[in-house]
Design an enzyme around this catalytic site. Structure first.
Site, short mmCIF file in Angstrom:
data_model
loop_
_atom_site.label_atom_id
_atom_site.label_comp_id
_atom_site.label_asym_id
_atom_site.label_seq_id
_atom_site.Cartn_x
_atom_site.Cartn_y
_atom_site.Cartn_z
N LYS A 174 74.37 -23.46 -5.68
CA LYS A 174 74.21 -24.39 -4.56
C LYS A 174 73.84 -23.61 -3.31
CE LYS A 174 77.95 -26.56 -2.96
NZ LYS A 174 78.92 -27.64 -3.16
N ASP A 222 88.10 -20.21 -9.61
CA ASP A 222 88.17 -20.85 -8.29
C ASP A 222 89.34 -20.29 -7.48
OD1 ASP A 222 86.77 -23.68 -7.19
OD2 ASP A 222 88.58 -23.07 -6.13
N ASP A 242 89.72 -15.30 -5.93
CA ASP A 242 88.75 -15.33 -4.84
C ASP A 242 87.58 -14.46 -5.29
OD1 ASP A 242 87.20 -15.04 -2.63
OD2 ASP A 242 88.84 -14.48 -1.28
N ASP A 247 78.90 -23.47 -7.80
CA ASP A 247 78.92 -24.61 -6.87
C ASP A 247 79.84 -24.22 -5.71
OD1 ASP A 247 78.34 -27.20 -6.00
OD2 ASP A 247 79.90 -28.15 -7.19
N GLY A 300 86.90 -29.32 -11.48
CA GLY A 300 86.58 -29.16 -12.90
C GLY A 300 85.50 -30.08 -13.44
N TRP A 337 82.18 -29.93 -13.28
CA TRP A 337 81.07 -29.25 -13.98
C TRP A 337 81.53 -28.80 -15.36
CZ3 TRP A 337 77.20 -25.73 -10.90
CH2 TRP A 337 76.65 -26.45 -9.83
C1 LIG Z 1 82.22 -28.29 -4.28
S1 LIG Z 1 83.61 -27.51 -4.95
C2 LIG Z 1 83.15 -27.28 -6.63
C3 LIG Z 1 83.19 -28.53 -7.45
C4 LIG Z 1 83.06 -28.24 -8.93
N1 LIG Z 1 81.73 -27.79 -9.27
C5 LIG Z 1 83.37 -29.46 -9.76
O1 LIG Z 1 82.49 -29.99 -10.41
O2 LIG Z 1 84.52 -29.87 -9.78
C6 LIG Z 1 83.48 -25.90 -4.31
C7 LIG Z 1 84.56 -24.97 -4.78
O3 LIG Z 1 84.23 -23.62 -4.41
C8 LIG Z 1 85.44 -22.93 -4.31
N2 LIG Z 1 85.27 -21.64 -3.63
C9 LIG Z 1 84.84 -21.43 -2.36
N3 LIG Z 1 84.87 -20.13 -2.07
C10 LIG Z 1 85.31 -19.49 -3.19
C11 LIG Z 1 85.56 -18.13 -3.51
N4 LIG Z 1 85.39 -17.17 -2.61
N5 LIG Z 1 86.02 -17.82 -4.73
C12 LIG Z 1 86.22 -18.81 -5.66
N6 LIG Z 1 86.00 -20.11 -5.41
C13 LIG Z 1 85.55 -20.46 -4.19
C14 LIG Z 1 86.32 -23.90 -3.54
O4 LIG Z 1 87.68 -23.59 -3.69
C15 LIG Z 1 85.91 -25.24 -4.15
O5 LIG Z 1 86.83 -25.64 -5.13
#
Ligand SMILES: C[S@@+](CC[C@H](N)C(=O)[O-])C[C@H]1O[C@@H](n2cnc3c(N)ncnc32)[C@H](O)[C@@H]1O
Length: 238
Positions: free
Chosen positions: A193, A113, A129, A153, A85, A87
């Site tokens: 990203k 997420d 997802d 992200d 969370g 961002w």
């Molecule tokens: C680097 S973290 C994000 C950090 C976030 N921007 C923050 O500031 O807290 C990447 C996130 O992408 C999510 N993610 C990866 N694949 C996903 C998908 N198919 N659907 C939803 N979320 C996904 C992961 O669960 C993870 O929490």
């Protein structure tokens, strides 16, 4: 408990350099020890803790937005891959999602997420997802209209194989981009990203057809030893 970021800048300038060394413990792999050591010595991790952010990633969007200025009062934002969370913590006050800036438009942010996310005042959070077949339709329903910003992200857990990780992140990014083409209002912004590794060129080409300006940006908070960077596309042509 929902902790509110202090917003205070504790960049640590002027502090003593106290490098923490981590001993290798029985049963812990060398890679885990090195990760722990890097976390403990990372100034952005320390800053996030001091300033109440849920992770160091918060500083990446802060630095991206300080340069490109899209998180403005009244903006409607979709944050893909929003856990834990950080961002959203940055976006909520900037878009005035809580209406705290009197006389300014009130924004809205929807976070999505795979993982459960601790509630955050001002943000609407959904566990989903985004790669599921009808995920984009669900988010469109929640949004109920156009968005000014789509930011992603999203990153899959590392497979340990660089090329596989790169292709996975590009696929997440492309899915986010097609979603953005569907929901962005003219003039809108897309931020995502990517990992440098070859396949991101196609994505750039695609974005250049749809946006006035597409740039790659590596914010200072992004670790220099990581191939991560952010593609920032502004001026959606609709
Ligand atoms: C680097 S973290 C994000 C950090 C976030 N921007 C923050 O500031 O807290 C990447 C996130 O992408 C999510 N993610 C990866 N694949 C996903 C998908 N198919 N659907 C939803 N979320 C996904 C992961 O669960 C993870 O929490």
């Amino acid at each position: 408990m929902v902790k509110k970021p202090t917003g205070k800048n504790t960049s640590g300038r002027g502090q003593r350099d106290l490098t923490v060394k981590v001993k290798t413990a029985r049963g812990r792999k060398l890679s885990s020890t090195l990760w722990l050591q890097r976390q403990l010595n990372d100034p952005y991790v320390q800053r996030a803790q001091a300033e109440g952010y849920r992770g160091r990633a918060a500083y990446k969007i802060m630095e991206i937005d300080d340069k490109f200025r899209f998180l403005v009062p009244g903006a409607r934002v979709v944050d893909l891959g929003c856990a834990p969370g950080g961002w959203m913590q940055v976006a909520v006050p900037r878009i005035n999602a809580l209406g705290e800036k009197r006389g300014k438009s009130v924004g809205r942010i929807i976070g999505v997420d795979l993982q459960e996310v601790e509630p955050l005042p001002g943000a609407e959070i959904h566990q989903l997802d985004f790669m599921e077949d009808d995920a984009d339709e669900k988010v469109k329903d929640w949004l109920g209209g156009e968005a000014d910003v789509v930011m992603s992200d999203m990153a899959a857990a590392s497979s340990g194989h660089k090329q596989t990780d790169h292709l996975r992140i590009i696929s997440l990014c492309e899915t986010a981009a097609y979603f953005a083409f569907d929901v962005l209002s003219p003039g809108g912004t897309f931020v995502a990203k990517v990992l440098a590794g070859g396949a991101e060129g196609e994505l750039q080409k695609l974005l250049k057809q749809k946006f006035d300006k597409v740039v790659n940006f590596k914010p200072p908070a992004s670790r220099s030893d990581s191939s991560e960077k952010f593609v920032v596309a502004t001026g959606y042509r609709g």
